[in-house]
Design an enzyme around this catalytic site. Sequence first.
Site, PDB file in Angstrom:
ATOM      1  N   LEU A 179       0.822  -1.218   0.000  1.00 23.14           N
ATOM      2  CA  LEU A 179       0.000   0.000   0.000  1.00 23.14           C
ATOM      3  C   LEU A 179       0.856   1.269   0.000  1.00 23.14           C
ATOM      4  O   LEU A 179       1.903   1.339   0.638  1.00 23.14           O
ATOM      5  CB  LEU A 179      -0.918   0.001   1.228  1.00 23.14           C
ATOM      6  CG  LEU A 179      -1.855  -1.210   1.362  1.00 23.14           C
ATOM      7  CD1 LEU A 179      -2.789  -1.019   2.567  1.00 23.14           C
ATOM      8  CD2 LEU A 179      -2.669  -1.456   0.100  1.00 23.14           C
ATOM      9  N   HIS A 180       0.385   2.271  -0.739  1.00 20.48           N
ATOM     10  CA  HIS A 180       1.066   3.564  -0.820  1.00 20.48           C
ATOM     11  C   HIS A 180      -0.014   4.649  -0.763  1.00 20.48           C
ATOM     12  O   HIS A 180      -1.211   4.340  -0.576  1.00 20.48           O
ATOM     13  CB  HIS A 180       1.908   3.654  -2.086  1.00 20.48           C
ATOM     14  CG  HIS A 180       1.173   3.291  -3.341  1.00 20.48           C
ATOM     15  ND1 HIS A 180       0.125   4.026  -3.832  1.00 20.48           N
ATOM     16  CD2 HIS A 180       1.322   2.234  -4.189  1.00 20.48           C
ATOM     17  CE1 HIS A 180      -0.327   3.474  -4.936  1.00 20.48           C
ATOM     18  NE2 HIS A 180       0.356   2.365  -5.180  1.00 20.48           N
ATOM     19  N   ALA A 181       0.401   5.902  -0.970  1.00 25.22           N
ATOM     20  CA  ALA A 181      -0.543   7.019  -0.815  1.00 25.22           C
ATOM     21  C   ALA A 181      -1.725   6.926  -1.784  1.00 25.22           C
ATOM     22  O   ALA A 181      -2.802   7.464  -1.502  1.00 25.22           O
ATOM     23  CB  ALA A 181       0.187   8.337  -0.980  1.00 25.22           C
ATOM     24  N   HIS A 241      -3.335   4.133  -2.470  1.00 24.52           N
ATOM     25  CA  HIS A 241      -4.304   3.293  -1.756  1.00 24.52           C
ATOM     26  C   HIS A 241      -4.938   4.069  -0.595  1.00 24.52           C
ATOM     27  O   HIS A 241      -6.116   3.911  -0.295  1.00 24.52           O
ATOM     28  CB  HIS A 241      -3.631   2.041  -1.203  1.00 24.52           C
ATOM     29  CG  HIS A 241      -3.065   1.135  -2.254  1.00 24.52           C
ATOM     30  ND1 HIS A 241      -1.722   1.006  -2.482  1.00 24.52           N
ATOM     31  CD2 HIS A 241      -3.678   0.315  -3.139  1.00 24.52           C
ATOM     32  CE1 HIS A 241      -1.517   0.142  -3.465  1.00 24.52           C
ATOM     33  NE2 HIS A 241      -2.687  -0.288  -3.885  1.00 24.52           N
ATOM     34  N   GLN A 267      -4.448 -13.066 -12.351  1.00 22.10           N
ATOM     35  CA  GLN A 267      -4.269 -11.896 -13.217  1.00 22.10           C
ATOM     36  C   GLN A 267      -2.820 -11.688 -13.648  1.00 22.10           C
ATOM     37  O   GLN A 267      -2.500 -10.691 -14.289  1.00 22.10           O
ATOM     38  CB  GLN A 267      -4.844 -10.637 -12.572  1.00 22.10           C
ATOM     39  CG  GLN A 267      -4.090 -10.103 -11.366  1.00 22.10           C
ATOM     40  CD  GLN A 267      -4.839  -8.965 -10.690  1.00 22.10           C
ATOM     41  OE1 GLN A 267      -5.845  -9.177 -10.016  1.00 22.10           O
ATOM     42  NE2 GLN A 267      -4.363  -7.738 -10.847  1.00 22.10           N
ATOM     43  N   LYS A 324      -5.614   5.530 -12.029  1.00 17.39           N
ATOM     44  CA  LYS A 324      -4.328   5.154 -12.645  1.00 17.39           C
ATOM     45  C   LYS A 324      -4.481   3.907 -13.501  1.00 17.39           C
ATOM     46  O   LYS A 324      -3.874   3.787 -14.551  1.00 17.39           O
ATOM     47  CB  LYS A 324      -3.268   4.915 -11.572  1.00 17.39           C
ATOM     48  CG  LYS A 324      -1.906   4.805 -12.194  1.00 17.39           C
ATOM     49  CD  LYS A 324      -0.881   4.265 -11.262  1.00 17.39           C
ATOM     50  CE  LYS A 324      -0.134   3.195 -11.969  1.00 17.39           C
ATOM     51  NZ  LYS A 324      -0.212   1.902 -11.363  1.00 17.39           N
ATOM     52  N   ARG A 339       4.885  -0.847  -7.889  1.00 21.95           N
ATOM     53  CA  ARG A 339       6.080  -1.270  -8.633  1.00 21.95           C
ATOM     54  C   ARG A 339       7.203  -0.239  -8.587  1.00 21.95           C
ATOM     55  O   ARG A 339       8.340  -0.556  -8.942  1.00 21.95           O
ATOM     56  CB  ARG A 339       5.713  -1.559 -10.084  1.00 21.95           C
ATOM     57  CG  ARG A 339       4.770  -2.746 -10.228  1.00 21.95           C
ATOM     58  CD  ARG A 339       4.246  -2.862 -11.641  1.00 21.95           C
ATOM     59  NE  ARG A 339       3.138  -3.797 -11.742  1.00 21.95           N
ATOM     60  CZ  ARG A 339       3.250  -5.088 -12.015  1.00 21.95           C
ATOM     61  NH1 ARG A 339       4.428  -5.605 -12.235  1.00 21.95           N
ATOM     62  NH2 ARG A 339       2.187  -5.862 -12.078  1.00 21.95           N
TER      63      ARG A 339
HETATM   64  O1  PAF Z   1      -5.643  -2.897  -8.869  1.00 19.04           O
HETATM   65  C1  PAF Z   1      -5.335  -3.899  -8.190  1.00 19.04           C
HETATM   66  O2  PAF Z   1      -4.575  -3.830  -7.226  1.00 19.04           O
HETATM   67  C2  PAF Z   1      -5.893  -5.256  -8.599  1.00 19.04           C
HETATM   68  O3  PAF Z   1      -5.956  -5.396  -9.979  1.00 19.04           O
HETATM   69  C3  PAF Z   1      -7.253  -5.579  -7.950  1.00 19.04           C
HETATM   70  C4  PAF Z   1      -8.334  -4.614  -8.407  1.00 19.04           C
HETATM   71  C5  PAF Z   1      -7.119  -5.519  -6.429  1.00 19.04           C
HETATM   72  C6  PAF Z   1      -7.702  -6.996  -8.322  1.00 19.04           C
HETATM   73  O4  PAF Z   1      -6.762  -7.951  -7.909  1.00 19.04           O
END
Ligand code: PAF
Length: 287
Positions: free
Chosen positions: A39-41, A43, A67, A155, A193
Amino acid sequence: MCRPRPQPVVLEQIETIAALRSRLTHGGAVGLVPTMGALHAGHVALIDAARRDSDLVVASIFVNPLQFNNADDLARYPQTLDADLSVCRDRGVDLVFTPSAAEMYPQPPECTVDVGRMADNLCGKYRPGHFRGVATIVLKLFQIVQPRFAYFGQKDAQQLAIIKRLTTDFNLPIGIVEVPTVREPDGLALSSRNRHLNAEERKIAVSLYVALTHAATMIREGARSAELIRRAAVDLVPQTAGLRLEYLEIVDPNTMQPLMEVDGPVCIAGAMWVGATRLIDNVLAVP
Ligand code: PAF
């Protein structure tokens, strides 16, 4: 809508679907912030928006294997659970759902969400199956949490457009709230990332944003040919070793389909490799 938050907030971490479902029976408005952690700003902005709208804020932290089309990318995805939990605690999240892969996928799924042509270009073209994985996990999280609102960052423009369409196509009674991209002072979009970038890479990583904003400026100043604007923006990306533009496209912000002419709001989206790190970004432009 602004609801006072009950004090003190005690963060609960829940790992199973059954425990989460039995905890979510209180009847208030639930806000869901789906994440893959690190998590960052960006989020934090999602969590803060959820906190403003909801009686109960649920954040999920799950690095969704479905994914990732590349095993190295999955293995390299940052995992920082302790730090993530303290961000959630600080921002007043009520429940953090941290399922294992076996909890979410006890068997490989036979039924997944076919996203169709919205996944054909941009990131979908370079990460085959990615949006099938995103739409499938988001639909599962929606089914499990049954939120009133769910929060996603601008984003990830293609992801956001697909999730909005998912809720429409499947008649899901969930408001999708989009939250603006949070940027570093030089304009680089915050991303989990970014922590992979070394100092040199960090300096040049902003080139994608520079190219995207150049295209937006051309549109504001009257340019209308998507191909001419696109080429001018691409030419601005420095031919530096370690920098490789994957795509830069001008698309309809709702359908994600490429445009020939700019005659309404557009999304200018790009992906760029900086060393071994793939970054994405986009800006919206209105003629
Ligand atoms: O944006 C993300 O971090 C992911 O694609 C999500 C929406 C949590 C689904 O895994």
